[in-house]
Design a protein around this motif. Structure first.
Motif, PDB file in Angstrom:
ATOM      1  N   PRO A 148       0.935  -1.324  -0.182  1.00  0.00           N
ATOM      2  CA  PRO A 148      -0.042   0.155  -0.079  1.00  0.00           C
ATOM      3  C   PRO A 148       0.666   1.205  -0.026  1.00  0.00           C
ATOM      4  CG  PRO A 148       0.212  -1.147   2.055  1.00  0.00           C
ATOM      5  CD  PRO A 148       0.784  -2.029   1.181  1.00  0.00           C
ATOM      6  N   ALA A 149       2.131   1.094   0.237  1.00  0.00           N
ATOM      7  CA  ALA A 149       3.117   2.447   0.239  1.00  0.00           C
ATOM      8  C   ALA A 149       2.989   3.201  -0.923  1.00  0.00           C
ATOM      9  CB  ALA A 149       4.266   2.131   0.688  1.00  0.00           C
ATOM     10  N   PRO A 150       2.993   4.468  -1.019  1.00  0.00           N
ATOM     11  CA  PRO A 150       2.816   5.194  -2.448  1.00  0.00           C
ATOM     12  C   PRO A 150       4.144   4.842  -3.104  1.00  0.00           C
ATOM     13  CG  PRO A 150       2.101   6.601  -0.496  1.00  0.00           C
ATOM     14  CD  PRO A 150       2.805   5.411   0.170  1.00  0.00           C
ATOM     15  N   HIS A 151       3.987   4.677  -4.275  1.00  0.00           N
ATOM     16  CA  HIS A 151       5.220   4.384  -5.191  1.00  0.00           C
ATOM     17  C   HIS A 151       4.954   4.933  -6.481  1.00  0.00           C
ATOM     18  CE1 HIS A 151       3.257   0.552  -5.268  1.00  0.00           C
ATOM     19  NE2 HIS A 151       3.616   0.456  -6.471  1.00  0.00           N
ATOM     20  N   GLN A 152       5.835   4.941  -7.538  1.00  0.00           N
ATOM     21  CA  GLN A 152       5.536   5.304  -8.758  1.00  0.00           C
ATOM     22  C   GLN A 152       4.757   4.569  -9.872  1.00  0.00           C
ATOM     23  OE1 GLN A 152       9.369   5.496 -11.156  1.00  0.00           O
ATOM     24  NE2 GLN A 152       8.520   6.822 -12.422  1.00  0.00           N
ATOM     25  N   HIS A 153       3.833   4.929 -10.436  1.00  0.00           N
ATOM     26  CA  HIS A 153       2.892   4.450 -11.540  1.00  0.00           C
ATOM     27  C   HIS A 153       2.996   5.026 -12.802  1.00  0.00           C
ATOM     28  CE1 HIS A 153       1.404   2.641  -7.791  1.00  0.00           C
ATOM     29  NE2 HIS A 153       0.463   1.776  -8.682  1.00  0.00           N
ATOM     30  N   PHE A 154       2.823   4.394 -13.741  1.00  0.00           N
ATOM     31  CA  PHE A 154       2.734   5.029 -15.254  1.00  0.00           C
ATOM     32  C   PHE A 154       1.294   4.944 -15.806  1.00  0.00           C
ATOM     33  CE2 PHE A 154       6.923   2.852 -14.794  1.00  0.00           C
ATOM     34  CZ  PHE A 154       7.651   3.832 -14.602  1.00  0.00           C
ATOM     35  N   ALA A 155       0.816   6.339 -16.450  1.00  0.00           N
ATOM     36  CA  ALA A 155      -0.290   6.375 -17.112  1.00  0.00           C
ATOM     37  C   ALA A 155       0.030   6.404 -18.652  1.00  0.00           C
ATOM     38  CB  ALA A 155      -1.130   7.531 -16.486  1.00  0.00           C
ATOM     39  N   LEU A 156      -0.744   5.853 -19.376  1.00  0.00           N
ATOM     40  CA  LEU A 156      -0.934   5.801 -20.755  1.00  0.00           C
ATOM     41  C   LEU A 156      -1.820   6.715 -21.444  1.00  0.00           C
ATOM     42  CD1 LEU A 156       0.234   4.393 -23.210  1.00  0.00           C
ATOM     43  CD2 LEU A 156      -1.557   2.714 -23.077  1.00  0.00           C
ATOM     44  N   VAL A 157      -1.439   7.818 -21.964  1.00  0.00           N
ATOM     45  CA  VAL A 157      -2.136   8.915 -22.439  1.00  0.00           C
ATOM     46  C   VAL A 157      -2.186   9.338 -23.783  1.00  0.00           C
ATOM     47  CG1 VAL A 157      -2.914  11.555 -21.791  1.00  0.00           C
ATOM     48  CG2 VAL A 157      -1.694  10.074 -20.201  1.00  0.00           C
ATOM     49  N   PRO A 158      -3.080   9.215 -24.643  1.00  0.00           N
ATOM     50  CA  PRO A 158      -3.192   9.587 -26.201  1.00  0.00           C
ATOM     51  C   PRO A 158      -2.756  10.824 -26.483  1.00  0.00           C
ATOM     52  CG  PRO A 158      -5.327   9.844 -25.391  1.00  0.00           C
ATOM     53  CD  PRO A 158      -4.687   9.333 -24.172  1.00  0.00           C
ATOM     54  N   ARG A 159      -2.377  10.847 -27.661  1.00  0.00           N
ATOM     55  CA  ARG A 159      -1.806  12.480 -28.108  1.00  0.00           C
ATOM     56  C   ARG A 159      -3.136  13.495 -28.154  1.00  0.00           C
ATOM     57  NH1 ARG A 159      -0.587  16.560 -28.849  1.00  0.00           N
ATOM     58  NH2 ARG A 159       0.732  17.547 -30.460  1.00  0.00           N
ATOM     59  N   ALA A 160      -4.032  13.070 -28.022  1.00  0.00           N
ATOM     60  CA  ALA A 160      -5.024  14.226 -28.293  1.00  0.00           C
ATOM     61  C   ALA A 160      -5.358  14.728 -26.829  1.00  0.00           C
ATOM     62  CB  ALA A 160      -6.521  13.494 -28.446  1.00  0.00           C
ATOM     63  N   ASP A 161      -4.807  14.073 -25.832  1.00  0.00           N
ATOM     64  CA  ASP A 161      -4.910  14.525 -24.559  1.00  0.00           C
ATOM     65  C   ASP A 161      -3.922  15.523 -23.874  1.00  0.00           C
ATOM     66  OD1 ASP A 161      -7.566  13.625 -24.335  1.00  0.00           O
ATOM     67  OD2 ASP A 161      -7.081  12.005 -23.097  1.00  0.00           O
ATOM     68  N   TYR A 162      -2.699  15.644 -24.672  1.00  0.00           N
ATOM     69  CA  TYR A 162      -1.822  16.401 -24.161  1.00  0.00           C
ATOM     70  C   TYR A 162      -1.168  17.560 -25.237  1.00  0.00           C
ATOM     71  CZ  TYR A 162       1.156  12.834 -26.278  1.00  0.00           C
ATOM     72  OH  TYR A 162       1.781  11.896 -26.997  1.00  0.00           O
ATOM     73  N   GLU A 163      -0.486  18.823 -24.757  1.00  0.00           N
ATOM     74  CA  GLU A 163       0.056  19.515 -25.683  1.00  0.00           C
ATOM     75  C   GLU A 163       1.543  19.568 -25.443  1.00  0.00           C
ATOM     76  OE1 GLU A 163       0.520  24.345 -25.922  1.00  0.00           O
ATOM     77  OE2 GLU A 163      -0.891  23.427 -24.345  1.00  0.00           O
ATOM     78  N   ILE A 164       2.063  19.671 -26.839  1.00  0.00           N
ATOM     79  CA  ILE A 164       3.637  19.451 -26.682  1.00  0.00           C
ATOM     80  C   ILE A 164       4.273  20.818 -26.671  1.00  0.00           C
ATOM     81  CG2 ILE A 164       5.573  18.877 -28.176  1.00  0.00           C
ATOM     82  CD1 ILE A 164       4.179  16.829 -29.376  1.00  0.00           C
ATOM     83  N   ILE A 165       4.897  21.252 -25.730  1.00  0.00           N
ATOM     84  CA  ILE A 165       5.485  22.542 -25.375  1.00  0.00           C
ATOM     85  C   ILE A 165       6.788  22.573 -26.146  1.00  0.00           C
ATOM     86  CG2 ILE A 165       6.431  24.165 -23.710  1.00  0.00           C
ATOM     87  CD1 ILE A 165       3.274  23.606 -23.900  1.00  0.00           C
ATOM     88  N   ASP A 166       7.072  23.288 -27.066  1.00  0.00           N
ATOM     89  CA  ASP A 166       8.264  23.243 -27.762  1.00  0.00           C
ATOM     90  C   ASP A 166       9.447  24.178 -27.001  1.00  0.00           C
ATOM     91  OD1 ASP A 166      10.042  23.293 -29.513  1.00  0.00           O
ATOM     92  OD2 ASP A 166       9.143  24.507 -31.248  1.00  0.00           O
ATOM     93  N   ASN A 167      10.018  23.445 -26.074  1.00  0.00           N
ATOM     94  CA  ASN A 167      11.089  24.107 -25.069  1.00  0.00           C
ATOM     95  C   ASN A 167      12.396  23.444 -25.222  1.00  0.00           C
ATOM     96  OD1 ASN A 167      10.236  21.890 -23.730  1.00  0.00           O
ATOM     97  ND2 ASN A 167       9.774  22.757 -21.906  1.00  0.00           N
ATOM     98  N   TRP A 168      12.486  22.698 -26.317  1.00  0.00           N
ATOM     99  CA  TRP A 168      14.049  21.934 -26.432  1.00  0.00           C
ATOM    100  C   TRP A 168      15.158  22.818 -26.960  1.00  0.00           C
ATOM    101  CZ3 TRP A 168      16.604  18.421 -23.786  1.00  0.00           C
ATOM    102  CH2 TRP A 168      17.463  17.745 -24.264  1.00  0.00           C
TER     103      TRP A 168
END
Length: 391
Positions: free
Chosen positions: A159-179
């Motif tokens: 039960p201890a909090p630890h790292q998880h991963f979420a799989l998200v489609p391209r339509a649900d995020y914006e790419i910030i051009d900061n590289w």
């Protein structure tokens, strides 16, 4: 195409074009679409995808060799493309429904990531609401999905909090051009901005489960050894392979350069100078040692997958830190040659300065930071518990 030899052969055909696009990659600050199209044509981006979805299911040694080969032409392309590949391995350990979400719509779909737990979530019925500025997402311009990290309480057994991963489609995020970076300029390692997006439970997986054979997709492909493996060694394999490929290309560059280089003030043939070929010999030995170390680990990991055996703490500590030491050796070998290459090597039109810059970037990733790795392995060797502040 199903074998490493076929993939390497196909790579050799497109390497001249990818090498010629290296400056373009830097000016675009992302891998040129032409490079991605060429890699798709030879199925490079499907190296770790399950055969059930049309992938190659290459072994880890085969994949790493292909990445090193590609890195000799353009390290930025190799960095971004290798991560697009390794995320397919990670997805192969997710739920069947998550895989269908991605590859059922497009079998050639690729995934970038921002796995550090920057995400902020709220638990809701059937999943989480996800937000965050998710940085360091290499190759994101060419991906249709992204894997994003966050901290979540675990199952009843853990039960201890630890790292998880979420799989998200391209339509649900914006790419910030900061590289805007001084090395790996063409990797397109930008930030993904997510705001209050619902991620269903079937697209979430625990990092611990992915490392211990408890994820929902573990063993889903009984005829494939790579999906009986812990995810992280596969995810991180490309970093050191890219560093190795850069270093081996630096050997080729220095050798060819020395044949024709003449000192401006004296007319001396540099390739016949004792310091030049002594430096070349030492760097070659150092790179050979790095390759031998990496190849042993690649083959050991592959064999464990064949045996359906998961790594113990000692093996994980060694593999985690061996890669960083190999990168350290590759960087030192590149530096030794670059520092004796003269002022012309510093011109932006000279391949050597790009190899020098990109080599150092391979040692800057959290996974290849040798100061961190020395602590991890040192604590392990004297029997101390792992420090949770160290990745």
């Amino acid at each position: 195409m199903t074998s490493s030899s076929q993939l390497i052969s196909a790579l050799q055909d497109i390497l001249p074009t990818i090498a010629a696009n290296a400056d373009k990659a830097e000016s675009l600050r992302m891998t040129p679409p032409e490079n991605i199209a060429l890699l798709k044509q030879i199925k490079f981006l499907r190296a770790f995808q399950p055969k059930a979805w049309g992938g190659l299911e290459l072994s880890l040694p085969e994949f790493a060799e292909a990445v090193a080969t590609l890195a000799g032409a353009c390290a930025s392309t190799a960095w971004a493309a290798s991560l697009l590949c390794t995320h397919s391995h990670q997805l192969g350990l997710f739920s069947k429904q998550a895989q269908e979400d991605v590859w059922g719509q497009d079998p050639e779909a690729t995934i970038s990531s921002s796995i550090a737990p920057f995400g902020k979530t709220t638990e809701v019925e059937g999943g989480v609401m996800f937000s965050g500025d998710m940085s360091w997402s290499s190759g994101c311009d060419h991906a249709q999905w992204a894997i994003m990290g966050f901290i979540r309480a675990g199952a009843t057994a853990d039960p201890a909090p630890h790292q998880h991963f979420a799989l998200v489609p391209r339509a649900d995020y914006e790419i910030i051009d900061n590289w805007h970076a001084m090395a790996m300029k063409g990797s397109g390692t930008k930030t993904l901005k997510v705001h209050n997006v619902f991620v269903p439970e079937h697209r979430i997986e625990s990092a611990k489960a992915l490392m211990t054979g408890q994820s929902r997709g573990y063993g889903m492909y009984p005829d494939s050894s790579i999906f009986f493996a812990a995810y992280r060694p596969y995810f991180a394999s490309g970093f050191s392979a890219v560093s190795l490929g850069i270093a081996e290309q630096m050997i080729r560059w220095f050798t060819e350069r020395s044949k024709t280089r003449v000192r401006a003030y004296t007319g001396a043939e540099v390739g016949k100078d004792v310091p030049a070929y002594m430096r070349l010999a030492e760097s070659k030995h150092q790179i050979n040692a790095a390759r031998a170390l990496l190849e042993k680990d690649w083959h050991d990991l592959a064999q464990m997958g064949v045996q359906h055996a998961l790594p113990n703490a000692d093996q994980l500590a060694q593999w985690r830190t061996n890669q960083a030491y190999a990168v350290k050796m590759c960087v030192a070998a590149v530096d030794r040659l670059f520092e004796s290459s003269g002022a012309n090597a510093w011109f932006l039109t000279n391949e050597a300065q790009r190899l020098f810059r990109d080599s150092h970037m391979t040692a800057a990733h959290a996974y290849t930071d040798y100061d961190v790795c020395k602590q991890i392995y040192g604590r392990h060797l004297v029997g101390l518990e792992p420090d949770p502040r160290l990745l």
